[in-house]
Design an enzyme around this catalytic site. Structure first.
Site, PDB file in Angstrom:
ATOM      1  N   CYS A 132       0.817  -1.218   0.000  1.00 38.72           N
ATOM      2  CA  CYS A 132       0.000   0.000   0.000  1.00 38.72           C
ATOM      3  C   CYS A 132       0.852   1.270   0.000  1.00 38.72           C
ATOM      4  CB  CYS A 132      -0.929   0.015   1.214  1.00 38.72           C
ATOM      5  SG  CYS A 132      -1.987  -1.424   1.291  1.00 38.72           S
TER       6      CYS A 132
ATOM      7  N   HIS B 240      -2.970   7.174   3.515  1.00 37.54           N
ATOM      8  CA  HIS B 240      -3.463   5.908   2.962  1.00 37.54           C
ATOM      9  C   HIS B 240      -4.786   5.570   3.657  1.00 37.54           C
ATOM     10  CE1 HIS B 240      -3.909   1.855   1.741  1.00 37.54           C
ATOM     11  NE2 HIS B 240      -3.430   1.304   2.847  1.00 37.54           N
TER      12      HIS B 240
ATOM     13  N   ASN C 257     -10.056  -0.034   1.527  1.00 37.89           N
ATOM     14  CA  ASN C 257      -8.614   0.046   1.310  1.00 37.89           C
ATOM     15  C   ASN C 257      -8.284  -0.406  -0.116  1.00 37.89           C
ATOM     16  OD1 ASN C 257      -5.858  -0.342   1.234  1.00 37.89           O
ATOM     17  ND2 ASN C 257      -5.736  -1.383   3.207  1.00 37.89           N
TER      18      ASN C 257
END
Ligand code: UT7
Length: 335
Positions: free
Chosen positions: A118, A257, A287
């Site tokens: 990520c 994030h 996500n």
């Protein structure tokens, strides 16, 4: 190419793309033993976008790239390098970047993928920035992931978290004092087992057994990642602020994030940022891994909320374990 040019490098245009199909918490209630209340209170997620059977990372990467080129007012032939941050490439090889290059008709561009979980987009931003300093005029940086393809929809501890999409930006030279002011990247490979996809690589090639034992799906020790994320987001953002010689009060937008609202709030609190300067869309997309930061950035830009001279602070964390943060001073209408 020899030597790095001492130039400022910034974002000339942005774009993003997400699947049409929406998967809500209510729908997940029918798939695993969970509840809208649990997911909302523990993660802040209400719904996420899921790719169709025939859609892959490059489909969203391509759409995001087309938008980014348009907003930068550039043609595919103007791009010298395409960098795709992804952990869900269309296939192991060739790279998803090559697939996007062909579809765009970016005949002058080199192309490769980058794997940093990520944190991938922030890693790619730094690599792209240094490549521009090295002589590449325009670098297309894309974060694209379709984690739904490697998620076990019988595992409630992971399947409620992830969604699919892509975000892109074009990097190039900007005026002195603008653009990417500082970055901080890091890794701790000792945490590899905390968040991983075991099979399908050279250590454990695909076999009937790997399929039967569900080794082609994400496994995660959620609360370990949670603790790591809260610690590292604080550390990395404080370090990058120091490197850029900027105080938290000078940050107009914090673009973290988008993994979990509780992680985002903890990081914002550590920096003393008020809610009004923190951008959140985890409720709508979940996500999306390497896509989450560039999708958020593109939304802010499209809403006209990023103005000339604004300082943006972005930070990611993920599989590896890895982390990365960056400070960008926005320049409007780069010629
Ligand atoms: O980009 C990086 C990718 N990963 C992440 O960012 C994940 C970071 N971690 C997190 O966001 C959180 O750790 C989670 C949201 C994954 C979990 O939240 P938590 O507060 O850490 O919960 P937990 O893992 O400690 O689990 C608490 C309970 C457990 O039940 P018991 O053992 O207390 O009876 C779980 O079995 O919640 C249970 N649980 C669920 N219950 C309903 C786990 N998943 C679910 C679910 N619905 N979907």
């Amino acid at each position: 190419m020899t030597g790095l040019r001492q130039i400022s490098v910034g974002i000339l245009g942005t774009g993003s793309a997400v699947p049409d199909v929406v998967l809500t918490n209510k729908q997940l209630e029918d798939m695993v033993e969970t509840s809208d209340e649990w997911i909302t209170s523990r993660t802040g997620i209400k719904e996420r976008r899921i790719a169709k059977e025939d859609e892959a990372a490059s489909d969203f990467a391509y759409k995001a790239a087309v938008e980014a080129l348009k907003s930068a007012n550039l043609k595919p032939e103007d791009i010298d390098l395409i960098l795709v941050a992804t952990i869900t490439p269309d296939m192991l090889f060739p790279s998803t970047a090559c697939i996007v290059q062909d579809r765009l008709g970016a005949s002058e561009a080199a192309a490769f993928d980058l794997s940093a979980g990520c944190s991938g987009f922030v890693y790619a931003l730094e690599v792209g920035c240094q490549m521009v300093r090295g002589g590449y005029k325009h670098v297309l940086v894309i974060g694209a992931d379709v984690l739904s393809k490697v998620t076990d929809y019988e595992d409630r501890s992971t399947c409620v978290l992830f969604g699919d999409g892509a975000g892109a930006c074009v990097l190039g030279e900007v005026e002195e004092g603008f653009g990417i002011l500082a970055t901080n990247l890091g890794a701790d490979g000792s945490g590899a087992n905390v968040l991983c996809l075991e099979a399908g690589g050279s250590r454990m090639p695909a076999s009937e057994e790997t399929v039967r034992s569900k080794k082609h799906f994400i496994t995660m020790i959620g609360n370990e990642v949670f603790k790591f994320a809260v610690r590292i987001m604080g550390q990395s953002t404080l370090e990058v602020l120091k490197r850029a010689n900027i105080n938290p009060e000078q940050i107009r937008w914090f673009i973290p994030h988008q993994a979990n609202i509780r992680i985002i709030q903890a990081a914002a609190q550590r920096l003393g940022l008020d809610d009004e300067s923190v951008y959140v869309n985890v409720d709508r997309y979940g996500n999306t891994s390497a896509a989450s930061i560039p999708i958020a950035l593109d939304e802010l830009v499209k809403m006209g909320k990023v103005e000339h001279g604004d300082n943006l602070l972005t930070v990611g964390f993920g599989a590896g374990l890895t982390w990365g943060s960056a400070i960008i001073r926005w320049q409007e209408d780069v010629k």
